[in-house]
Design a protein around this motif. Structure first.
Motif, short mmCIF file in Angstrom:
data_model
loop_
_atom_site.label_atom_id
_atom_site.label_comp_id
_atom_site.label_asym_id
_atom_site.label_seq_id
_atom_site.Cartn_x
_atom_site.Cartn_y
_atom_site.Cartn_z
N ILE A 166 -47.44 44.31 -19.20
CA ILE A 166 -48.46 45.31 -19.58
C ILE A 166 -48.08 46.72 -19.12
O ILE A 166 -48.78 47.68 -19.43
N ASP B 150 -47.82 50.97 -14.80
CA ASP B 150 -48.92 51.90 -14.58
C ASP B 150 -50.28 51.22 -14.89
O ASP B 150 -51.22 51.28 -14.11
N THR B 151 -50.34 50.55 -16.05
CA THR B 151 -51.59 49.85 -16.42
C THR B 151 -51.91 48.78 -15.38
O THR B 151 -53.05 48.63 -14.94
N TYR B 152 -50.89 48.05 -14.96
CA TYR B 152 -51.09 47.00 -13.96
C TYR B 152 -51.69 47.61 -12.69
O TYR B 152 -52.66 47.09 -12.12
N ARG C 291 -53.39 50.33 -12.25
CA ARG C 291 -54.77 50.81 -12.40
C ARG C 291 -55.75 49.63 -12.39
O ARG C 291 -56.83 49.70 -11.80
N ILE C 292 -55.36 48.53 -13.01
CA ILE C 292 -56.24 47.35 -13.01
C ILE C 292 -56.30 46.77 -11.59
O ILE C 292 -57.37 46.41 -11.09
N ASP D 281 -61.44 56.09 -15.51
CA ASP D 281 -60.19 55.69 -16.14
C ASP D 281 -60.42 55.17 -17.56
O ASP D 281 -60.17 54.00 -17.84
N ILE E 117 -57.80 52.81 -20.44
CA ILE E 117 -57.02 51.73 -19.85
C ILE E 117 -56.49 50.75 -20.89
O ILE E 117 -55.51 50.06 -20.66
N GLY E 118 -57.08 50.70 -22.06
CA GLY E 118 -56.58 49.76 -23.09
C GLY E 118 -57.68 48.81 -23.52
O GLY E 118 -58.72 48.71 -22.90
N LEU F 58 -55.54 42.99 -23.84
CA LEU F 58 -55.02 42.74 -22.49
C LEU F 58 -55.17 41.27 -22.10
O LEU F 58 -54.27 40.69 -21.50
#
Ligand code: SF4
Length: 605
Positions: free
Chosen positions: A56, A59-61, A63-64, A99, A102-103, A108
């Motif tokens: 993923i 960066d996305t990882y 933030r989650i 945020d 995030i998607g 996801l």
């Protein structure tokens, strides 16, 4: 070393999302080296969170992972399809305002499912005789999901859960509710895992009391002996480095390695804290052992960044450790959590040893609140510690617990007033109170205006109601004055975010917002206001001397003793003027100067 089965029993240990990508699992590394040292068993460690981060994006990882609940929400529909829409809501809420980009949740979830399936397909699960999952913060649903998936294909492979989220009644309720868990270890893992391996290999008929199992075994009365931390082998992080090299071959990764100096907390009294459920007694390594381990890990993995996983560093051994590590000539960079330190020489020593970031348990700026929290500190101690961290050029990560049950309007007013005195120091983060299972507050809820303990509303969005009813979970909510507290604490939350904004946007960050330069017979104090304008103050003669004398908290009686030429009313006037300008802070009979001495940005502390 004990005897073994004809076919050596091999163990897989797994850490599921959402640990920080650049940090290996300390739990896995510690268990691997312990079991391999004490037996002939082979222990392989796996970090599927690295695979998900690759899938993923790092960066996305990250933030989650930072949000915690969002990570659990992504696994909820995979375990409980009926929870999809509520989990989506929780996922969105976790990023609201902060945020937004995030998607897509459903995409996801698909990526998560695919990443786990690919990892399973690439791993020879059938070659293991036992698979262990280390379950710590926000790893519960990911671990339950992986265990369920493994059971579909390998129904006879024993699966054991352990870790900080599996202690006591919490672990027992997980064991009761989820059939994919065959064994569950409550508390310390090393000896328990070794014992379980012996049992599975047929060398032990019974199981110790802190290992839950599905078989009706006679449990001996004795507990598994606790390990001596000084005798533990060094943690083995090699599997993590191998995975990192394979997955991120073209990226230079210099991880931050976790260290463990102690288990438990030498204070262990804070009324809101449940961090020590897993460790009923307090133990620590010697400073010499910690030094040898740190240097070994640094040289083996060519790493200089380390994070202590301790709840609170052991004070005397930490003194020894930082003194010796400073002498190695290696440029270490440490992170540690600790209780407030009031001795400047001690923190300077830690700074010379490489302690760059500290999380100090500030928690409140009202003395009566601190006392209800059983922190054992006063507002003066907290403010002195915040000043000290800045004076030693250490980055302070401090929290202020907001919405603490039973807070009065007077305590909010006191907090708001005291906050004005800490504007110049590293800004505190608001941490909303949550009721942690096992915290002392749960023993006497009525004393904190808590009428009943309830499941956390966020858990209601992750688990179907019939399952949630049987679970005891780490995060809980309560029936009481929650709505009132939310309203009361609003101005504090706003002030904290205004302070963070001030520190983020300041133009001249090389200069501390409240510093002084000493002219030996006079002082010039520079005080940056929240508006950005700067006030200058000059203190001469005895005013300068008193200001410097109060660099650490001093009693008024002591000032009068040391400066006999000043009369009590004149001193009182001077101190009132200084506190009115927020150049000094006073609590009862103690007073502290707030400005720190100017250091040139390139000067070494
Ligand atoms: S909050 Fe920190 S200092 Fe207080 S008991 Fe928990 S671990 Fe110890």
């Amino acid at each position: 070393m004990e005897g073994d089965t004809p076919t050596p029993l091999s163990v897989a240990l797994v850490s599921m999302p959402w640990p920080i990508v650049n940090r290996p699992s300390l739990q896995l590394a510690t268990l691997k080296s312990y079991v391999e040292e004490k037996s002939t068993r082979k222990v392989d460690c796996f970090h599927p969170y690295l695979h998900l981060a690759k899938a993923i994006g790092i960066d996305t990882y990250a933030r989650i992972a930072r949000s915690g609940w969002a990570g659990e929400a992504l696994f909820a529909p995979l375990l409980f399809p009926e929870m999809k829409s509520q989990a989506n809501q929780l996922f969105r809420q976790s990023f609201a305002r902060k945020d937004p980009a995030i998607g897509d949740f459903e995409e996801l979830v698909e990526q998560v499912e695919k990443s786990v399936s690919l990892w399973l397909a690439a791993t020879d699960i059938a070659s293991y005789h036992l698979l262990g999952l280390s379950v710590c913060f926000f790893q519960l649903l990911p671990s339950l999901y992986l265990a369920a998936k493994i059971k579909e294909k390998h129904p006879f492979l024993p699966i054991v859960f352990g870790g900080s989220s599996c202690a006591g009644k919490v672990g027992a309720s997980l064991f009761e509710s989820f059939p994919q868990i065959d064994y569950l270890i409550s508390g310390e893992g090393e000896e328990a895992l070794l014992h379980l391996c012996r049992h599975l290999a047929g060398h032990e008929k019974s199981l110790q009391r802190n290992i839950l199992s599905r078989q009706p075994l006679v449990k001996p009365d004795t507990q598994i002996p606790r390990v001596n931390l000084n005798d533990l082998p060094y943690p083995n992080f090699s599997p993590y480095f191998q995975e990192i090299r394979k997955l991120f071959a073209n990226q230079i990764f210099i991880p931050m390695l976790p260290l463990e100096f102690s288990r438990g907390c030498w204070w262990n009294r804070c009324s809101f804290c449940n961090l020590n459920l897993q460790w009923p007694d307090y133990r620590f390594k010697s400073g010499d052992r910690m030094l040898a381990e740190t240097v070994y890990l640094a040289k083996t993995h060519a790493c200089l960044q380390f994070a202590f996983a301790d709840n609170a560093l052991p004070p005397q051994e930490a003194d020894r450790f930082f003194t010796s590590i400073a002498a190695t000539g290696m440029d270490f960079d440490f992170f540690a959590e600790m209780r407030v330190i009031s001795a400047q020489p001690q923190l300077e020593l830690y700074s010379r040893g490489g302690l760059r970031t500290v999380q100090i348990g500030i928690e409140a700026l009202s003395s009566s609140l601190l006392s209800r929290m059983s922190k054992g500190t006063t507002v003066m101690d907290n403010i002195a510690a915040m000043k000290l961290a800045d004076s030693c050029s250490m980055h302070l990560e401090g929290n202020l617990i907001i919405e603490f049950p039973g807070t009065t309007t007077e305590e909010i007013a006191e907090t708001l007033t005291n906050l004005d005195f800490v504007l110049p120091f590293a800004p505190l983060q608001a941490a909303a109170f949550f009721l942690g299972y096992g915290a002392p507050i749960c023993e006497s809820p009525k004393n904190f205006s808590i009428q009943a303990i309830r499941p956390h509303s966020k858990n209601k969005k992750l688990f179907p109601e019939k399952i949630l009813r049987g679970l005891t979970l780490i995060n809980n909510s309560y029936l009481g004055d929650r709505m009132r507290q939310r309203k009361l604490w609003q101005p504090v939350a706003e002030k904290l975010s205004a302070f963070q904004h001030f520190h983020k946007e300041r133009k001249n960050k090389a200069k501390h917002p409240l510093h002084y330069r000493d002219g030996t017979s006079f002082l010039i104090i520079s005080q940056e206001q929240i508006s950005g304008s700067v006030l200058l103050h000059r203190l001469r003669g005895i005013s300068r001397e008193i200001y410097l004398f109060c660099a650490i908290p001093q009693r008024i009686s002591e000032i009068l003793r040391v400066f006999p030429t000043i009369a009590a009313p004149a001193l009182d006037n001077f101190l009132n003027e200084m506190t009115g300008k927020r150049l000094m802070f006073r609590e009862g009979s103690r007073i502290l100067s707030l400005a720190i001495r100017y250091h040139h940005p390139y000067a070494k502390v």
